[in-house]
Motif scaffolding. Sequence first.
Motif, PDB file in Angstrom:
ATOM      1  N   MET A 111     -17.623  -0.075 -24.471  1.00 43.69           N
ATOM      2  CA  MET A 111     -16.296   0.133 -25.048  1.00 43.69           C
ATOM      3  C   MET A 111     -16.328   1.186 -26.155  1.00 43.69           C
ATOM      4  SD  MET A 111     -14.086  -1.234 -23.283  1.00 43.69           S
ATOM      5  CE  MET A 111     -12.843  -0.546 -24.370  1.00 43.69           C
ATOM      6  N   ARG A 112     -17.414   1.258 -26.890  1.00 47.73           N
ATOM      7  CA  ARG A 112     -17.533   2.334 -27.874  1.00 47.73           C
ATOM      8  C   ARG A 112     -17.550   3.694 -27.173  1.00 47.73           C
ATOM      9  NH1 ARG A 112     -21.013  -1.495 -30.240  1.00 47.73           N
ATOM     10  NH2 ARG A 112     -22.912  -0.495 -29.435  1.00 47.73           N
ATOM     11  N   ARG A 113     -18.231   3.739 -26.037  1.00 45.19           N
ATOM     12  CA  ARG A 113     -18.266   4.984 -25.260  1.00 45.19           C
ATOM     13  C   ARG A 113     -16.881   5.336 -24.732  1.00 45.19           C
ATOM     14  NH1 ARG A 113     -21.282   5.942 -19.430  1.00 45.19           N
ATOM     15  NH2 ARG A 113     -20.359   8.009 -19.094  1.00 45.19           N
ATOM     16  N   VAL A 114     -16.165   4.343 -24.212  1.00 37.68           N
ATOM     17  CA  VAL A 114     -14.819   4.580 -23.682  1.00 37.68           C
ATOM     18  C   VAL A 114     -13.906   5.148 -24.776  1.00 37.68           C
ATOM     19  CG1 VAL A 114     -12.722   3.454 -22.826  1.00 37.68           C
ATOM     20  CG2 VAL A 114     -14.942   2.891 -21.820  1.00 37.68           C
ATOM     21  N   LEU A 115     -13.931   4.532 -25.943  1.00 34.26           N
ATOM     22  CA  LEU A 115     -13.063   5.000 -27.027  1.00 34.26           C
ATOM     23  C   LEU A 115     -13.432   6.414 -27.455  1.00 34.26           C
ATOM     24  CD1 LEU A 115     -12.793   1.794 -29.241  1.00 34.26           C
ATOM     25  CD2 LEU A 115     -11.202   2.619 -27.501  1.00 34.26           C
ATOM     26  N   LYS A 116     -14.724   6.703 -27.471  1.00 36.85           N
ATOM     27  CA  LYS A 116     -15.174   8.025 -27.902  1.00 36.85           C
ATOM     28  C   LYS A 116     -14.863   9.102 -26.873  1.00 36.85           C
ATOM     29  CE  LYS A 116     -19.326  10.571 -29.326  1.00 36.85           C
ATOM     30  NZ  LYS A 116     -20.795  10.475 -29.577  1.00 36.85           N
ATOM     31  N   PHE A 118     -12.804   8.949 -24.015  1.00 39.53           N
ATOM     32  CA  PHE A 118     -11.497   9.021 -23.358  1.00 39.53           C
ATOM     33  C   PHE A 118     -10.318   8.965 -24.328  1.00 39.53           C
ATOM     34  CE2 PHE A 118     -14.540   7.547 -20.254  1.00 39.53           C
ATOM     35  CZ  PHE A 118     -14.233   8.312 -19.141  1.00 39.53           C
ATOM     36  N   GLY A 119     -10.586   8.660 -25.584  1.00 44.26           N
ATOM     37  CA  GLY A 119      -9.524   8.718 -26.587  1.00 44.26           C
ATOM     38  C   GLY A 119      -9.505  10.101 -27.216  1.00 44.26           C
ATOM     39  N   SER A 120      -8.335  10.724 -27.294  1.00 41.78           N
ATOM     40  CA  SER A 120      -8.252  12.096 -27.783  1.00 41.78           C
ATOM     41  C   SER A 120      -8.727  12.232 -29.225  1.00 41.78           C
ATOM     42  CB  SER A 120      -6.811  12.606 -27.660  1.00 41.78           C
ATOM     43  OG  SER A 120      -5.932  11.781 -28.403  1.00 41.78           O
ATOM     44  N   ASP A 121      -8.605  11.173 -30.001  1.00 40.09           N
ATOM     45  CA  ASP A 121      -9.033  11.207 -31.399  1.00 40.09           C
ATOM     46  C   ASP A 121     -10.128  10.171 -31.673  1.00 40.09           C
ATOM     47  OD1 ASP A 121      -7.528   8.978 -31.068  1.00 40.09           O
ATOM     48  OD2 ASP A 121      -6.159   9.330 -32.729  1.00 40.09           O
ATOM     49  N   GLY A 122     -10.859   9.829 -30.600  1.00 44.13           N
ATOM     50  CA  GLY A 122     -11.889   8.806 -30.755  1.00 44.13           C
ATOM     51  C   GLY A 122     -11.338   7.402 -30.664  1.00 44.13           C
ATOM     52  N   LYS A 123     -10.052   7.296 -30.346  1.00 42.06           N
ATOM     53  CA  LYS A 123      -9.415   5.991 -30.242  1.00 42.06           C
ATOM     54  C   LYS A 123      -8.506   5.972 -29.025  1.00 42.06           C
ATOM     55  CE  LYS A 123      -9.242   5.318 -35.282  1.00 42.06           C
ATOM     56  NZ  LYS A 123      -8.360   5.068 -36.436  1.00 42.06           N
ATOM     57  N   MET A 124      -8.175   4.790 -28.565  1.00 42.32           N
ATOM     58  CA  MET A 124      -7.142   4.627 -27.550  1.00 42.32           C
ATOM     59  C   MET A 124      -6.193   3.575 -28.072  1.00 42.32           C
ATOM     60  SD  MET A 124      -9.366   4.842 -23.986  1.00 42.32           S
ATOM     61  CE  MET A 124      -7.938   4.734 -22.925  1.00 42.32           C
TER      62      MET A 124
END
Length: 206
Positions: A111-116, A118-124
């Motif tokens: 999940m840390r990888r996903v947020l990093k 795939f989130g445009s600002d490191g978050k979703m």
Amino acid sequence: MEVEVKLRLPDADVHQRLSDALAPYHLLTHLQENLFFDGAAGELSSRFAVLRIRFYDADARCVISLKAKASLVGGVSRVEEDEEDIDPALGRACAADPLRLADAAASSRIMRRVLKEFGSDGKMRSFVCLGGFRNVRAVYAWKEGLTLELDETRYDFGTSYELECETTDPEKAKELLESFLKENGIPYAYSEASKFAVFRAGKLLP
């Protein structure tokens, strides 16, 4: 990179015949529940990725997986896959409320990888559950050191049957499997779509 041979079986009768032929090699059978997730804005699917939580045997185990760049050609599947075990209670909490997936980053490397990634600002901001399907998977320790998985996959719109084998030499494994199936009079075809693709299409292949 996960590489698998995937052969499709036509119906329940053929599935049973193959199960009988493989009985001497049987190791165990898993009952699996698979749920899939995306970002609310399609952040994963827009980049050909999918997040899956899989529960085994009445929550005895829970695995979260990130899959990307899948291809399936000539019955050989290739996909980039990263997975890890998580607490089944956390998995159920995320299934009940997908917003909890962001919180799961505190304990989940994936999940840390996903947020990093795939989130445009490191978050979703939020996640959605796409739904899923159940699977009965029989596992066999077969010859040549190969492990076979015989699947009965239960979608809301029908049931499909498939034989899978993860391998580093797919052409050799496919040759061995096809020979075994022909010797035992088991009809088959090369799988043309992943289980997730069938699920998203909402219908079984003809």
